[in-house]
Scaffold this motif. Structure first.
Motif, PDB file in Angstrom:
ATOM      1  N   LEU A 152      61.232  41.991  47.497  1.00 51.27           N
ATOM      2  CA  LEU A 152      61.347  40.536  47.432  1.00 51.27           C
ATOM      3  C   LEU A 152      60.000  39.837  47.575  1.00 51.27           C
ATOM      4  O   LEU A 152      59.712  38.880  46.866  1.00 51.27           O
ATOM      5  CB  LEU A 152      62.321  40.052  48.520  1.00 51.27           C
ATOM      6  CG  LEU A 152      62.673  38.563  48.537  1.00 51.27           C
ATOM      7  CD1 LEU A 152      63.306  38.119  47.238  1.00 51.27           C
ATOM      8  CD2 LEU A 152      63.603  38.255  49.717  1.00 51.27           C
ATOM      9  N   ARG A 153      59.151  40.332  48.480  1.00 49.96           N
ATOM     10  CA  ARG A 153      57.860  39.663  48.711  1.00 49.96           C
ATOM     11  C   ARG A 153      56.841  39.930  47.612  1.00 49.96           C
ATOM     12  O   ARG A 153      55.750  39.370  47.633  1.00 49.96           O
ATOM     13  CB  ARG A 153      57.308  40.045  50.083  1.00 49.96           C
ATOM     14  CG  ARG A 153      58.091  39.369  51.228  1.00 49.96           C
ATOM     15  CD  ARG A 153      57.713  39.929  52.572  1.00 49.96           C
ATOM     16  NE  ARG A 153      56.323  39.695  52.896  1.00 49.96           N
ATOM     17  CZ  ARG A 153      55.887  38.775  53.775  1.00 49.96           C
ATOM     18  NH1 ARG A 153      56.744  37.999  54.402  1.00 49.96           N
ATOM     19  NH2 ARG A 153      54.605  38.629  54.022  1.00 49.96           N
ATOM     20  N   GLU A 154      57.196  40.790  46.665  1.00 55.11           N
ATOM     21  CA  GLU A 154      56.336  41.012  45.494  1.00 55.11           C
ATOM     22  C   GLU A 154      56.964  40.429  44.228  1.00 55.11           C
ATOM     23  O   GLU A 154      56.449  40.647  43.131  1.00 55.11           O
ATOM     24  CB  GLU A 154      56.156  42.509  45.243  1.00 55.11           C
ATOM     25  CG  GLU A 154      55.648  43.311  46.415  1.00 55.11           C
ATOM     26  CD  GLU A 154      55.869  44.807  46.169  1.00 55.11           C
ATOM     27  OE1 GLU A 154      54.867  45.506  45.934  1.00 55.11           O
ATOM     28  OE2 GLU A 154      57.040  45.263  46.196  1.00 55.11           O
ATOM     29  N   SER A 155      58.086  39.732  44.377  1.00 54.08           N
ATOM     30  CA  SER A 155      58.870  39.348  43.191  1.00 54.08           C
ATOM     31  C   SER A 155      59.115  37.851  43.112  1.00 54.08           C
ATOM     32  O   SER A 155      59.391  37.199  44.121  1.00 54.08           O
ATOM     33  CB  SER A 155      60.247  40.029  43.237  1.00 54.08           C
ATOM     34  OG  SER A 155      60.113  41.425  43.128  1.00 54.08           O
ATOM     35  N   ASP A 177      61.025  33.901  51.225  1.00 53.22           N
ATOM     36  CA  ASP A 177      60.341  35.203  51.282  1.00 53.22           C
ATOM     37  C   ASP A 177      59.822  35.654  49.924  1.00 53.22           C
ATOM     38  O   ASP A 177      58.802  36.344  49.843  1.00 53.22           O
ATOM     39  CB  ASP A 177      61.290  36.286  51.831  1.00 53.22           C
ATOM     40  CG  ASP A 177      61.279  36.330  53.347  1.00 53.22           C
ATOM     41  OD1 ASP A 177      60.695  35.408  53.968  1.00 53.22           O
ATOM     42  OD2 ASP A 177      61.842  37.287  53.914  1.00 53.22           O
ATOM     43  N   ALA A 178      60.513  35.326  48.864  1.00 53.14           N
ATOM     44  CA  ALA A 178      60.072  35.726  47.520  1.00 53.14           C
ATOM     45  C   ALA A 178      58.649  35.226  47.294  1.00 53.14           C
ATOM     46  O   ALA A 178      58.227  34.232  47.882  1.00 53.14           O
ATOM     47  CB  ALA A 178      61.000  35.135  46.470  1.00 53.14           C
ATOM     48  N   ILE A 179      57.922  35.923  46.437  1.00 51.72           N
ATOM     49  CA  ILE A 179      56.536  35.510  46.186  1.00 51.72           C
ATOM     50  C   ILE A 179      56.496  34.163  45.454  1.00 51.72           C
ATOM     51  O   ILE A 179      55.490  33.450  45.525  1.00 51.72           O
ATOM     52  CB  ILE A 179      55.775  36.628  45.439  1.00 51.72           C
ATOM     53  CG1 ILE A 179      54.269  36.497  45.661  1.00 51.72           C
ATOM     54  CG2 ILE A 179      56.111  36.658  43.972  1.00 51.72           C
ATOM     55  CD1 ILE A 179      53.481  37.729  45.239  1.00 51.72           C
TER      56      ILE A 179
ATOM     57  N   THR B  36      44.854  32.335  50.464  1.00 45.36           N
ATOM     58  CA  THR B  36      45.309  31.958  51.808  1.00 45.36           C
ATOM     59  C   THR B  36      46.484  32.791  52.329  1.00 45.36           C
ATOM     60  O   THR B  36      46.632  32.971  53.526  1.00 45.36           O
ATOM     61  CB  THR B  36      45.730  30.466  51.820  1.00 45.36           C
ATOM     62  OG1 THR B  36      46.737  30.277  50.816  1.00 45.36           O
ATOM     63  CG2 THR B  36      44.551  29.565  51.493  1.00 45.36           C
ATOM     64  N   ASN B  37      47.338  33.310  51.441  1.00 48.49           N
ATOM     65  CA  ASN B  37      48.469  34.141  51.871  1.00 48.49           C
ATOM     66  C   ASN B  37      49.007  34.915  50.665  1.00 48.49           C
ATOM     67  O   ASN B  37      48.470  34.786  49.566  1.00 48.49           O
ATOM     68  CB  ASN B  37      49.570  33.281  52.520  1.00 48.49           C
ATOM     69  CG  ASN B  37      50.172  32.319  51.516  1.00 48.49           C
ATOM     70  OD1 ASN B  37      50.796  32.737  50.539  1.00 48.49           O
ATOM     71  ND2 ASN B  37      49.965  31.024  51.716  1.00 48.49           N
ATOM     72  N   VAL B  42      44.527  35.038  43.143  1.00 47.69           N
ATOM     73  CA  VAL B  42      43.434  34.744  42.225  1.00 47.69           C
ATOM     74  C   VAL B  42      43.096  36.059  41.521  1.00 47.69           C
ATOM     75  O   VAL B  42      43.204  37.127  42.108  1.00 47.69           O
ATOM     76  CB  VAL B  42      42.204  34.163  42.952  1.00 47.69           C
ATOM     77  CG1 VAL B  42      41.621  35.141  43.961  1.00 47.69           C
ATOM     78  CG2 VAL B  42      41.134  33.729  41.949  1.00 47.69           C
ATOM     79  N   THR B  43      42.742  35.969  40.240  1.00 45.34           N
ATOM     80  CA  THR B  43      42.383  37.191  39.499  1.00 45.34           C
ATOM     81  C   THR B  43      40.945  37.068  39.007  1.00 45.34           C
ATOM     82  O   THR B  43      40.351  35.993  39.036  1.00 45.34           O
ATOM     83  CB  THR B  43      43.288  37.385  38.264  1.00 45.34           C
ATOM     84  OG1 THR B  43      42.908  36.432  37.266  1.00 45.34           O
ATOM     85  CG2 THR B  43      44.761  37.222  38.607  1.00 45.34           C
ATOM     86  N   THR B  44      40.432  38.199  38.569  1.00 50.24           N
ATOM     87  CA  THR B  44      39.087  38.170  37.980  1.00 50.24           C
ATOM     88  C   THR B  44      39.059  37.297  36.717  1.00 50.24           C
ATOM     89  O   THR B  44      38.000  36.798  36.346  1.00 50.24           O
ATOM     90  CB  THR B  44      38.621  39.599  37.653  1.00 50.24           C
ATOM     91  OG1 THR B  44      39.676  40.297  36.985  1.00 50.24           O
ATOM     92  CG2 THR B  44      38.255  40.347  38.917  1.00 50.24           C
ATOM     93  N   ILE B  45      40.217  37.089  36.079  1.00 47.49           N
ATOM     94  CA  ILE B  45      40.253  36.223  34.894  1.00 47.49           C
ATOM     95  C   ILE B  45      40.108  34.750  35.273  1.00 47.49           C
ATOM     96  O   ILE B  45      39.464  33.989  34.553  1.00 47.49           O
ATOM     97  CB  ILE B  45      41.574  36.399  34.104  1.00 47.49           C
ATOM     98  CG1 ILE B  45      41.859  37.866  33.826  1.00 47.49           C
ATOM     99  CG2 ILE B  45      41.528  35.603  32.794  1.00 47.49           C
ATOM    100  CD1 ILE B  45      40.870  38.531  32.948  1.00 47.49           C
ATOM    101  N   ASP B  46      40.708  34.343  36.418  1.00 49.10           N
ATOM    102  CA  ASP B  46      40.467  32.973  36.891  1.00 49.10           C
ATOM    103  C   ASP B  46      38.961  32.755  36.995  1.00 49.10           C
ATOM    104  O   ASP B  46      38.432  31.747  36.536  1.00 49.10           O
ATOM    105  CB  ASP B  46      41.084  32.745  38.285  1.00 49.10           C
ATOM    106  CG  ASP B  46      42.602  32.827  38.318  1.00 49.10           C
ATOM    107  OD1 ASP B  46      43.250  31.782  38.438  1.00 49.10           O
ATOM    108  OD2 ASP B  46      43.146  33.945  38.231  1.00 49.10           O
TER     109      ASP B  46
END
Lengths: 257, 257
Positions: A152-155, A177-179, B36-37, B42-46
């Motif tokens: 859930l925390r990655e989705s 909790d979901a991302i 922040t959490n 953020v990605t290298t593409i940003d």
């Protein structure tokens, strides 16, 4: 008797035809009525599409039962014996009217209660998600692989408005909790999200025609389709439904219990 | 000195180039970090996109200030005098990572504090929404007309997760009164919804780079862009923002007051 493979080919033609009808007329060639309240719309295209689909299903599979949203199917379906076709002529009618986008046509065949054929047509992107039991799931001609089993925390999670605003503390914790939380307003578009891995889960109140096709495709891909309390699905009567990866489903059951 | 019309042409090329970079690399050619959490990615593409955009802005408009999300712009912008470019190199980074869809590149030019040029590129649909003050708003080459002035009960509304789950009773009533609620996870995609009339309103907590381009396009189309309490927008400091039709804005103020 016509084979499942032949029915599959014909059903793809039928749903594409209904999609074209909606696409051609969506700019202004229809009327809108409300059903139970101002947020519950039906258009003349919903009705046209349902008649178009049901008429052709009657020709190719005359002994089947048809369960469909707008009342042109069989009036009483109390058992799932034999062939039962389940039809949603436009899923996301509100989006059809207000956005000309984010709506679907959906169709499924259950044989003796078993999800056997499933179709979700994303009309605007002209992409038909279709599957046959044991033969995999495709987006047009491209095979879809089983989504990664993320938690859930990655989705990203989709949940409908009623549940999100309900104030229920378990649902609120799931949504937090979901991302990320998403709301597209069409069960078909949200089911596509889960089967392609763009969403890790979808929780909603679903009628048989909202659920039938997506359930078939999701189960074929090894995803979990359950009532929110973890009990098995009955396509005729289940209401609050979760479609998710196995891990999201476990994470959600832990929050609920 | 380069004219606003010339800057407009160059800016369209720059943002298209950043969109292509994101599109080409989105399948797997990047790394992800959290800020922040765990929900703030953020990605290298940003970072690549921001450097690509800022480098070219420095060339075409060397005396301007640049305010951008990932830290490659000017460090302190305390006033809006002269030319200020505001850059969001990928808006909806979570969608970029998880969906490969529903993200945008955004860019705006403010001149002495006035919204003057605005760009939102819907990368996956390859559609650039762009406008110049007094010259209208376009989707690629097609002029966009002012959306119909519908009220809240006739309009789809987008609201972000934090506000929707906040438990605030006025926000809950707003979300319930709308004909439907939507959540796409990208300010750019949601702003596109409002300027094309697919949404009647959008309420969210917005940073300058989330707000600058959408505000320019929305105001050019006669839409309302205000702080939720009805006060005027300051692009450097406003946070809780409503973008909406005039009637939706009135309906919402009536609920809040």
């Amino acid at each position: 008797m016509i084979s499942i493979e032949e029915l599959d080919q014909k059903a793809q033609q039928i749903i594409r035809q209904a999609g074209q009808n909606a696409y051609q007329k969506m700019e202004n060639d229809y009327q809108v009525d409300t059903k139970t309240n101002y947020t519950d719309l039906v258009t003349t295209i919903d009705r046209e599409n349902e008649q178009l689909i049901n008429d052709q299903l009657r020709k190719i599979d005359p002994d089947s039962q048809i369960l469909s949203e707008e009342g042109f199917g069989d009036q009483q379906i109390s058992n799932m014996q034999g062939h039962v076709w389940i039809v949603d002529p436009i899923d996301g009618t509100m989006n059809f009217v207000k956005q000309h986008n984010n709506f679907a046509v959906m169709l499924a065949l259950y044989v003796d209660g078993q999800p056997t054929l499933g179709y979700i047509l994303d009309v605007i992107n002209n992409r038909l998600y279709h599957g046959r039991k044991g033969a995999g799931v495709y987006a047009n001609n491209q095979k879809i692989s089983q989504p990664a089993d993320l938690g859930l925390r990655e989705s990203l999670l989709a949940m409908n408005r009623i549940l999100t605003l309900s104030g229920d503390s378990a649902l609120k914790k799931i949504a937090q909790d979901a991302i990320g939380l998403r709301m597209y307003g069409s069960a078909g578009i949200e089911m596509i999200g889960v089967i392609t891995g763009q969403l890790g889960g979808y929780i909603s109140n679903l009628k048989p025609w909202d659920l039938a096709a997506g359930r078939m495709l999701a189960e074929e891909l090894g995803l979990v389709v359950k009532s929110i309390d973890g009990s098995s699905i009955n396509v005729l009567s289940s209401n609050l439904v979760l479609v998710a990866t196995r891990q999201v489903s476990r994470d959600i059951r832990q929050i609920i219990n």
